[in-house]
Design an enzyme around this catalytic site. Structure first.
Site, PDB file in Angstrom:
ATOM      1  N   ARG A 180      57.553  29.536  13.010  1.00 14.79           N
ATOM      2  CA  ARG A 180      57.602  31.010  12.661  1.00 14.79           C
ATOM      3  C   ARG A 180      56.161  31.290  12.042  1.00 14.79           C
ATOM      4  O   ARG A 180      56.110  32.098  11.480  1.00 14.79           O
ATOM      5  CB  ARG A 180      58.782  31.542  11.696  1.00 14.79           C
ATOM      6  CG  ARG A 180      59.995  31.723  12.592  1.00 14.79           C
ATOM      7  CD  ARG A 180      60.186  32.442  13.608  1.00 14.79           C
ATOM      8  NE  ARG A 180      61.529  32.497  14.229  1.00 14.79           N
ATOM      9  CZ  ARG A 180      61.952  31.608  14.776  1.00 14.79           C
ATOM     10  NH1 ARG A 180      61.217  30.387  15.212  1.00 14.79           N
ATOM     11  NH2 ARG A 180      63.152  31.315  15.218  1.00 14.79           N
ATOM     12  N   SER A 207      66.178  38.341  12.279  1.00 15.68           N
ATOM     13  CA  SER A 207      66.454  37.637  11.100  1.00 15.68           C
ATOM     14  C   SER A 207      65.380  38.138  10.080  1.00 15.68           C
ATOM     15  O   SER A 207      63.826  38.292  10.364  1.00 15.68           O
ATOM     16  CB  SER A 207      65.781  36.207  11.409  1.00 15.68           C
ATOM     17  OG  SER A 207      66.715  35.690  12.322  1.00 15.68           O
ATOM     18  N   GLU A 239      61.126  37.009   6.873  1.00 14.37           N
ATOM     19  CA  GLU A 239      60.145  36.616   8.170  1.00 14.37           C
ATOM     20  C   GLU A 239      59.591  38.019   8.600  1.00 14.37           C
ATOM     21  O   GLU A 239      58.439  38.160   9.551  1.00 14.37           O
ATOM     22  CB  GLU A 239      61.153  36.247   9.211  1.00 14.37           C
ATOM     23  CG  GLU A 239      60.729  36.027  10.585  1.00 14.37           C
ATOM     24  CD  GLU A 239      61.637  35.357  11.559  1.00 14.37           C
ATOM     25  OE1 GLU A 239      62.323  34.385  11.145  1.00 14.37           O
ATOM     26  OE2 GLU A 239      61.954  36.171  12.518  1.00 14.37           O
TER      27      GLU A 239
HETATM   28  C1  LIG Z   1      67.516  42.230  17.351  1.00 16.02           C
HETATM   29  C2  LIG Z   1      66.255  41.383  17.063  1.00 16.02           C
HETATM   30  C3  LIG Z   1      66.468  40.024  17.302  1.00 16.02           C
HETATM   31  C4  LIG Z   1      65.311  39.078  16.929  1.00 16.02           C
HETATM   32  N1  LIG Z   1      65.507  37.958  17.434  1.00 16.02           N
HETATM   33  C5  LIG Z   1      64.322  37.046  17.255  1.00 16.02           C
HETATM   34  C6  LIG Z   1      64.359  35.667  17.457  1.00 16.02           C
HETATM   35  O1  LIG Z   1      65.576  35.188  18.117  1.00 16.02           O
HETATM   36  N2  LIG Z   1      63.444  34.745  17.234  1.00 16.02           N
HETATM   37  C7  LIG Z   1      62.182  35.171  16.904  1.00 16.02           C
HETATM   38  O2  LIG Z   1      61.279  34.582  16.926  1.00 16.02           O
HETATM   39  N3  LIG Z   1      62.210  36.583  16.517  1.00 16.02           N
HETATM   40  C8  LIG Z   1      63.126  37.588  16.695  1.00 16.02           C
HETATM   41  N4  LIG Z   1      63.210  38.775  16.429  1.00 16.02           N
HETATM   42  C9  LIG Z   1      61.764  39.362  15.849  1.00 16.02           C
HETATM   43  C10 LIG Z   1      60.739  39.751  16.805  1.00 16.02           C
HETATM   44  O3  LIG Z   1      61.493  40.085  18.048  1.00 16.02           O
HETATM   45  C11 LIG Z   1      59.471  39.043  17.078  1.00 16.02           C
HETATM   46  O4  LIG Z   1      58.772  38.909  15.958  1.00 16.02           O
HETATM   47  C12 LIG Z   1      58.649  39.690  18.155  1.00 16.02           C
HETATM   48  O5  LIG Z   1      57.660  39.030  18.510  1.00 16.02           O
HETATM   49  C13 LIG Z   1      58.159  41.032  17.711  1.00 16.02           C
HETATM   50  O6  LIG Z   1      57.350  41.860  18.663  1.00 16.02           O
HETATM   51  P1  LIG Z   1      56.834  42.914  18.573  1.00 16.02           P
HETATM   52  O7  LIG Z   1      55.976  43.323  19.729  1.00 16.02           O
HETATM   53  O8  LIG Z   1      57.977  44.009  18.043  1.00 16.02           O
HETATM   54  O9  LIG Z   1      55.906  42.933  17.561  1.00 16.02           O
HETATM   55  P2  LIG Z   1      55.587  43.816  16.201  1.00 16.02           P
HETATM   56  O10 LIG Z   1      56.850  43.825  15.332  1.00 16.02           O
HETATM   57  O11 LIG Z   1      54.984  45.068  16.418  1.00 16.02           O
HETATM   58  O12 LIG Z   1      54.521  43.121  15.399  1.00 16.02           O
HETATM   59  C14 LIG Z   1      54.729  41.905  14.773  1.00 16.02           C
HETATM   60  C15 LIG Z   1      53.541  41.180  14.004  1.00 16.02           C
HETATM   61  O13 LIG Z   1      52.809  40.804  14.925  1.00 16.02           O
HETATM   62  C16 LIG Z   1      51.416  41.312  14.802  1.00 16.02           C
HETATM   63  N5  LIG Z   1      51.032  41.626  16.417  1.00 16.02           N
HETATM   64  C17 LIG Z   1      51.802  42.239  17.187  1.00 16.02           C
HETATM   65  N6  LIG Z   1      51.179  42.323  18.296  1.00 16.02           N
HETATM   66  C18 LIG Z   1      49.821  41.695  18.382  1.00 16.02           C
HETATM   67  C19 LIG Z   1      48.772  41.635  18.908  1.00 16.02           C
HETATM   68  N7  LIG Z   1      48.834  41.959  20.341  1.00 16.02           N
HETATM   69  N8  LIG Z   1      47.782  40.982  18.553  1.00 16.02           N
HETATM   70  C20 LIG Z   1      47.689  40.739  17.242  1.00 16.02           C
HETATM   71  N9  LIG Z   1      48.748  40.952  16.278  1.00 16.02           N
HETATM   72  C21 LIG Z   1      49.863  41.507  16.898  1.00 16.02           C
HETATM   73  C22 LIG Z   1      51.707  42.729  14.236  1.00 16.02           C
HETATM   74  O14 LIG Z   1      50.462  43.265  13.574  1.00 16.02           O
HETATM   75  C23 LIG Z   1      52.700  42.192  13.173  1.00 16.02           C
HETATM   76  O15 LIG Z   1      52.066  41.715  12.039  1.00 16.02           O
HETATM   77  C24 LIG Z   1      64.094  39.652  16.621  1.00 16.02           C
HETATM   78  C25 LIG Z   1      63.993  40.907  16.203  1.00 16.02           C
HETATM   79  C26 LIG Z   1      65.255  42.016  16.425  1.00 16.02           C
HETATM   80  C27 LIG Z   1      64.941  43.353  16.260  1.00 16.02           C
END
Ligand SMILES: Cc1cc2nc3c(=O)[nH]c(=O)nc-3n(C[C@H](O)[C@H](O)[C@H](O)COP(=O)(O)OP(=O)(O)OC[C@H]3O[C@@H](n4cnc5c(N)ncnc54)[C@H](O)[C@@H]3O)c2cc1C
Length: 335
Positions: free
Chosen positions: A163, A235, A331
């Site tokens: 992570r 998480s 996380e």
């Molecule tokens: C139900 C659920 C289940 C999940 N299961 C998992 C799992 O199994 N494993 C896991 O690893 N995660 C899991 N997650 C967490 C999440 O899915 C991941 O962290 C995912 O990558 C977030 O993507 P997002 O587009 O929503 O990013 P955001 O939440 O919008 O951003 C997350 C972070 O990344 C940065 N960021 C995003 N995009 C960019 C970009 N293009 N350039 C620079 N920085 C950027 C943002 O500034 C922020 O700091 C889960 C979340 C939920 C809600």
């Protein structure tokens, strides 16, 4: 093309479903869009908000949020069994997994149904069921805000860990990821040795790509709350990694404690188990609680503020600390 919003509600843009507002939000497609936005000056406060599945807003955001919306997936090169694929930052990660599975390409199937965009995948090196984004990501394309130039970073320089990546540290607040390049394979490489995956795959008739994807989706649906129904960010806590003597001392007291080898002789513990044994699984205070089936997940039962979620998370951490002497870190990105 860019689309701008002012004083916009973030309620539908964060999976916790908390009601906060952003002073300014811009949806962008291309590096030229980013050049145009930053040519106006680098705002004192800005960040990327992709799918909002890993953030918790505890107050209104008084800066600029950038949301990537470009969604193209392109095959860059096919060499023997190996295929290099480029996904723009706004591609839904799970659409990319489905795209790969449809084409018989192995590598990301265990990461089915992780919510969020492809551009966010390298940030925390998303992982599940024994696999992580770093297994397939080879290069990351990004816009460097200070120089207004595009740069490409090889995976070796992405600082991938559990992570973890350079995007959460040295490059945080300095770059916008615009695309990721993955290496997938036509050679079957089933990875079934984690959780119930093997049993679920066998129940579907064996280790095909489609069966693995369906098995992972079924397991996830049975264990994790759907953010569309119950606000959450997956998480909330990371699994703590401790020194070996700390783990040994705990194991002497709790022989059934799950533990896994980690780099440098350290030991990874299961935060969900610690929270459960600290008596917090299913525990609810007002609109916030620990999910009843998955102790790592905090949920918004409706109407919770980010501040309430943080206060509750603090109490969960405190209970784990009191019971086991272990610190569990968050996380989720707290804003
Ligand atoms: C139900 C659920 C289940 C999940 N299961 C998992 C799992 O199994 N494993 C896991 O690893 N995660 C899991 N997650 C967490 C999440 O899915 C991941 O962290 C995912 O990558 C977030 O993507 P997002 O587009 O929503 O990013 P955001 O939440 O919008 O951003 C997350 C972070 O990344 C940065 N960021 C995003 N995009 C960019 C970009 N293009 N350039 C620079 N920085 C950027 C943002 O500034 C922020 O700091 C889960 C979340 C939920 C809600």
């Amino acid at each position: 093309m860019i689309r701008e919003f002012h004083q916009i509600s973030l309620r539908d843009r964060n999976s916790f479903g908390v009601e906060q507002r952003a002073a300014h939000l811009v949806e962008f497609e291309t590096p030229d869009d980013l050049r145009e936005i930053f040519a106006r000056g680098i705002p004192p406060r800005w960040m990327v908000l992709s799918g909002g599945n890993n953030v918790l807003f505890t107050e209104d955001y008084d800066g600029l949020l950038l949301t990537p919306v470009a969604r193209q997936i392109t095959i860059l090169e096919e060499r023997g069994e190996t295929i290099r694929v480029r996904a723009e930052a706004g591609v839904e990660w799970d659409d990319l997994v489905e795209w790969a599975v449809e084409r018989g390409l192995w590598g990301v199937e265990n990461l089915s149904l992780i919510p969020g965009k492809a551009g966010a995948a390298p940030v925390q090196n998303i992982g599940a069921y024994g696999c992580e984004a770093a297994d397939t990501i080879r290069r990351v394309e990004m816009f460097c805000v200070e120089t207004a130039t595009m740069l490409t970073l090889d995976a070796a320089h992405c600082g991938f860990g559990y992570r973890e990546s350079v995007f959460k540290h040295a490059l945080k607040g300095r770059v916008v990821i615009t695309a990721v390049e993955l290496e997938l394979s036509r050679t079957p490489r089933p990875r079934l040795g984690y959780g119930d995956v093997e049993r679920e795959v066998e129940a579907r008739g064996g280790a095909t790509l489609r069966n693995i994807r369906e098995a992972v989706c079924a397991i996830r649906r049975s264990k994790l709350p759907d953010p569309a129904v119950l606000g959450n960010a997956g998480s909330f806590f990371k699994n703590p990694v401790v020194e070996a003597p700390v783990a040994e001392a705990l194991l002497a007291e709790y022989p059934d404690m799950p533990h896994y080898p980690a780099p440098e002789g350290r030991v990874k513990l299961a935060a969900g188990w610690l929270i459960d044994r600290a008596g917090m699984k299913g525990h609810r205070e007002g609109n916030v609680g620990v999910h009843e089936r998955q102790a790592l997940v905090l949920v918004n039962y409706g109407g919770a503020t980010g501040g309430e979620v943080i206060a509750f998370a603090h109490r969960v951490r405190q209970r784990v600390r009191e019971r086991f002497g272990i610190e569990i870190d968050t996380e989720v990105n707290i804003l």
